[in-house]
Design a protein around this motif. Structure first.
Motif, PDB file in Angstrom:
ATOM      1  N   ARG A 122     -19.849   9.031 -23.172  1.00  0.00           N
ATOM      2  CA  ARG A 122     -19.102  10.201 -22.720  1.00  0.00           C
ATOM      3  C   ARG A 122     -19.935  10.899 -21.651  1.00  0.00           C
ATOM      4  N   ILE A 123     -19.260  11.375 -20.628  1.00  0.00           N
ATOM      5  CA  ILE A 123     -19.907  12.168 -19.583  1.00  0.00           C
ATOM      6  C   ILE A 123     -19.291  13.559 -19.677  1.00  0.00           C
ATOM      7  N   GLU A 124     -20.120  14.544 -19.901  1.00  0.00           N
ATOM      8  CA  GLU A 124     -19.611  15.902 -20.071  1.00  0.00           C
ATOM      9  C   GLU A 124     -19.727  16.707 -18.785  1.00  0.00           C
ATOM     10  N   GLY A 125     -18.757  17.581 -18.580  1.00  0.00           N
ATOM     11  CA  GLY A 125     -18.806  18.545 -17.490  1.00  0.00           C
ATOM     12  C   GLY A 125     -18.700  17.962 -16.095  1.00  0.00           C
ATOM     13  N   VAL A 126     -17.781  17.040 -15.879  1.00  0.00           N
ATOM     14  CA  VAL A 126     -17.587  16.440 -14.563  1.00  0.00           C
ATOM     15  C   VAL A 126     -16.712  17.378 -13.721  1.00  0.00           C
ATOM     16  N   ARG A 127     -17.215  17.778 -12.577  1.00  0.00           N
ATOM     17  CA  ARG A 127     -16.453  18.659 -11.685  1.00  0.00           C
ATOM     18  C   ARG A 127     -15.581  17.806 -10.774  1.00  0.00           C
ATOM     19  N   MET A 128     -14.277  18.049 -10.845  1.00  0.00           N
ATOM     20  CA  MET A 128     -13.317  17.325 -10.021  1.00  0.00           C
ATOM     21  C   MET A 128     -13.303  17.928  -8.611  1.00  0.00           C
ATOM     22  N   ALA A 129     -12.678  17.219  -7.692  1.00  0.00           N
ATOM     23  CA  ALA A 129     -12.610  17.678  -6.298  1.00  0.00           C
ATOM     24  C   ALA A 129     -11.897  19.021  -6.169  1.00  0.00           C
ATOM     25  N   ASN A 130     -11.004  19.335  -7.113  1.00  0.00           N
ATOM     26  CA  ASN A 130     -10.280  20.606  -7.059  1.00  0.00           C
ATOM     27  C   ASN A 130     -10.996  21.728  -7.810  1.00  0.00           C
ATOM     28  N   GLY A 131     -12.204  21.451  -8.310  1.00  0.00           N
ATOM     29  CA  GLY A 131     -12.989  22.457  -9.012  1.00  0.00           C
ATOM     30  C   GLY A 131     -12.852  22.427 -10.519  1.00  0.00           C
ATOM     31  N   GLN A 132     -11.844  21.763 -11.035  1.00  0.00           N
ATOM     32  CA  GLN A 132     -11.655  21.655 -12.477  1.00  0.00           C
ATOM     33  C   GLN A 132     -12.813  20.879 -13.092  1.00  0.00           C
ATOM     34  N   VAL A 133     -13.224  21.273 -14.291  1.00  0.00           N
ATOM     35  CA  VAL A 133     -14.300  20.580 -15.004  1.00  0.00           C
ATOM     36  C   VAL A 133     -13.702  19.888 -16.219  1.00  0.00           C
ATOM     37  N   VAL A 134     -13.963  18.585 -16.338  1.00  0.00           N
ATOM     38  CA  VAL A 134     -13.444  17.789 -17.455  1.00  0.00           C
ATOM     39  C   VAL A 134     -14.558  16.901 -17.990  1.00  0.00           C
ATOM     40  N   ASP A 135     -14.384  16.426 -19.197  1.00  0.00           N
ATOM     41  CA  ASP A 135     -15.258  15.396 -19.749  1.00  0.00           C
ATOM     42  C   ASP A 135     -14.612  14.046 -19.467  1.00  0.00           C
ATOM     43  N   ALA A 142       0.805  -1.222   0.000  1.00  0.00           N
ATOM     44  CA  ALA A 142       0.000   0.000   0.000  1.00  0.00           C
ATOM     45  C   ALA A 142       0.837   1.271   0.000  1.00  0.00           C
ATOM     46  N   ARG A 143       1.943   1.282   0.719  1.00  0.00           N
ATOM     47  CA  ARG A 143       2.781   2.488   0.756  1.00  0.00           C
ATOM     48  C   ARG A 143       3.354   2.789  -0.628  1.00  0.00           C
ATOM     49  N   ASP A 144       3.854   1.758  -1.322  1.00  0.00           N
ATOM     50  CA  ASP A 144       4.404   1.961  -2.663  1.00  0.00           C
ATOM     51  C   ASP A 144       3.308   2.365  -3.657  1.00  0.00           C
ATOM     52  N   MET A 145       2.142   1.765  -3.528  1.00  0.00           N
ATOM     53  CA  MET A 145       1.028   2.118  -4.398  1.00  0.00           C
ATOM     54  C   MET A 145       0.639   3.582  -4.190  1.00  0.00           C
ATOM     55  N   ALA A 146       0.564   4.003  -2.933  1.00  0.00           N
ATOM     56  CA  ALA A 146       0.227   5.392  -2.630  1.00  0.00           C
ATOM     57  C   ALA A 146       1.280   6.343  -3.198  1.00  0.00           C
ATOM     58  N   ALA A 147       2.546   5.980  -3.108  1.00  0.00           N
ATOM     59  CA  ALA A 147       3.614   6.831  -3.632  1.00  0.00           C
ATOM     60  C   ALA A 147       3.481   6.989  -5.150  1.00  0.00           C
ATOM     61  N   ILE A 148       3.174   5.901  -5.842  1.00  0.00           N
ATOM     62  CA  ILE A 148       2.985   5.973  -7.294  1.00  0.00           C
ATOM     63  C   ILE A 148       1.798   6.860  -7.621  1.00  0.00           C
ATOM     64  N   LEU A 149       0.665   6.605  -6.975  1.00  0.00           N
ATOM     65  CA  LEU A 149      -0.529   7.395  -7.265  1.00  0.00           C
ATOM     66  C   LEU A 149      -0.308   8.866  -6.928  1.00  0.00           C
ATOM     67  N   ALA A 176       2.454  10.532  -7.019  1.00  0.00           N
ATOM     68  CA  ALA A 176       3.307  11.116  -8.056  1.00  0.00           C
ATOM     69  C   ALA A 176       2.482  11.436  -9.301  1.00  0.00           C
ATOM     70  N   VAL A 177       1.559  10.555  -9.654  1.00  0.00           N
ATOM     71  CA  VAL A 177       0.685  10.776 -10.804  1.00  0.00           C
ATOM     72  C   VAL A 177      -0.239  11.968 -10.534  1.00  0.00           C
ATOM     73  N   THR A 215      -5.553  11.552 -13.871  1.00  0.00           N
ATOM     74  CA  THR A 215      -6.412  10.811 -12.950  1.00  0.00           C
ATOM     75  C   THR A 215      -7.506  11.729 -12.429  1.00  0.00           C
ATOM     76  N   ALA A 216      -8.632  11.122 -12.084  1.00  0.00           N
ATOM     77  CA  ALA A 216      -9.732  11.889 -11.502  1.00  0.00           C
ATOM     78  C   ALA A 216      -9.410  12.300 -10.072  1.00  0.00           C
ATOM     79  N   MET A 217      -8.450  11.618  -9.474  1.00  0.00           N
ATOM     80  CA  MET A 217      -8.067  11.957  -8.102  1.00  0.00           C
ATOM     81  C   MET A 217      -7.218  13.224  -8.128  1.00  0.00           C
ATOM     82  N   THR A 218      -7.498  14.135  -7.219  1.00  0.00           N
ATOM     83  CA  THR A 218      -6.790  15.417  -7.231  1.00  0.00           C
ATOM     84  C   THR A 218      -6.074  15.721  -5.925  1.00  0.00           C
ATOM     85  N   HIS A 219      -6.275  14.895  -4.905  1.00  0.00           N
ATOM     86  CA  HIS A 219      -5.628  15.113  -3.613  1.00  0.00           C
ATOM     87  C   HIS A 219      -4.821  13.878  -3.234  1.00  0.00           C
TER      88      HIS A 219
END
Length: 163
Positions: free
Chosen positions: A141-154, A12-19, A21-22, A29-33
């Motif tokens: 396709r899903i349009e206008g998805v708001r990410m946790a950081n406020g960015q909007v992406v499709d 898990a620690r190595d997986m978290a470090a990779i994620l 970094a990404v 990635t949809a993850m922002t934090h």
């Protein structure tokens, strides 16, 4: 040579470090934090009956990527799994994704899934290319998805049939 095996709590620690970094690089990635190892430990343990978590490692044991499939949630039927794939930045092109995908397809079949869904940011060219090259086909396709950081992406939805 890349070896693929089931992930466990000690990875898990190595997986978290990779994620993380990404996430820090951004745009793929949809993850922002940032997340911590406990995030993966909790998910792997909670989803054990409906998921497969795999890591790709070099001969010296260095984890250079990971992939999971799990139940798709409310918007997918029960026969569909959701997939996520991450490679350590700078390690792409070593066959990590190919080896992970082969093992993941077999695991998804064993879990009873008949198809795999990839939900990819439309601005993630490498992710779109990766899944396309593995035989995934666009189906929505899903349009206008708001990410946790406020960015909007499709988001582009891609499907791989296991049958």
């Amino acid at each position: 040579m890349i070896h693929v095996r089931p992930a466990h709590d000690l990875d898990a620690r190595d997986m978290a470090a990779i994620l993380n970094a990404v996430i820090e690089i951004g745009g793929t990635t949809a993850m922002t934090h940032p997340i911590d190892a406990q995030y993966f430990i909790d998910r792997m343990n909670a989803e054990r009956e409906v998921s497969s978590w795999l890591v790709a490692e070099k001969p010296d044991g260095e984890i250079v990527g990971f992939q999971w499939v799990t139940r798709g949630g409310e918007y997918l039927p029960p026969e569909a799994a959701e997939i996520a794939t991450f490679a350590k930045p700078g390690q792409q092109g070593l066959g990590i994704g190919s080896k992970l995908m082969e093992a993941t397809k077999a695991a998804a079949k064993r879990l009873g899934y008949t198809w795999i869904n990839a939900n990819i940011r439309a601005d993630n060219e490498s992710g779109l290319t990766y899944y396309q090259s593995r035989g995934f086909e666009d189906y929505g396709r899903i349009e206008g998805v708001r990410m946790a950081n406020g960015q909007v992406v499709d988001k582009v939805l891609k499907r791989y049939d296991l049958t």
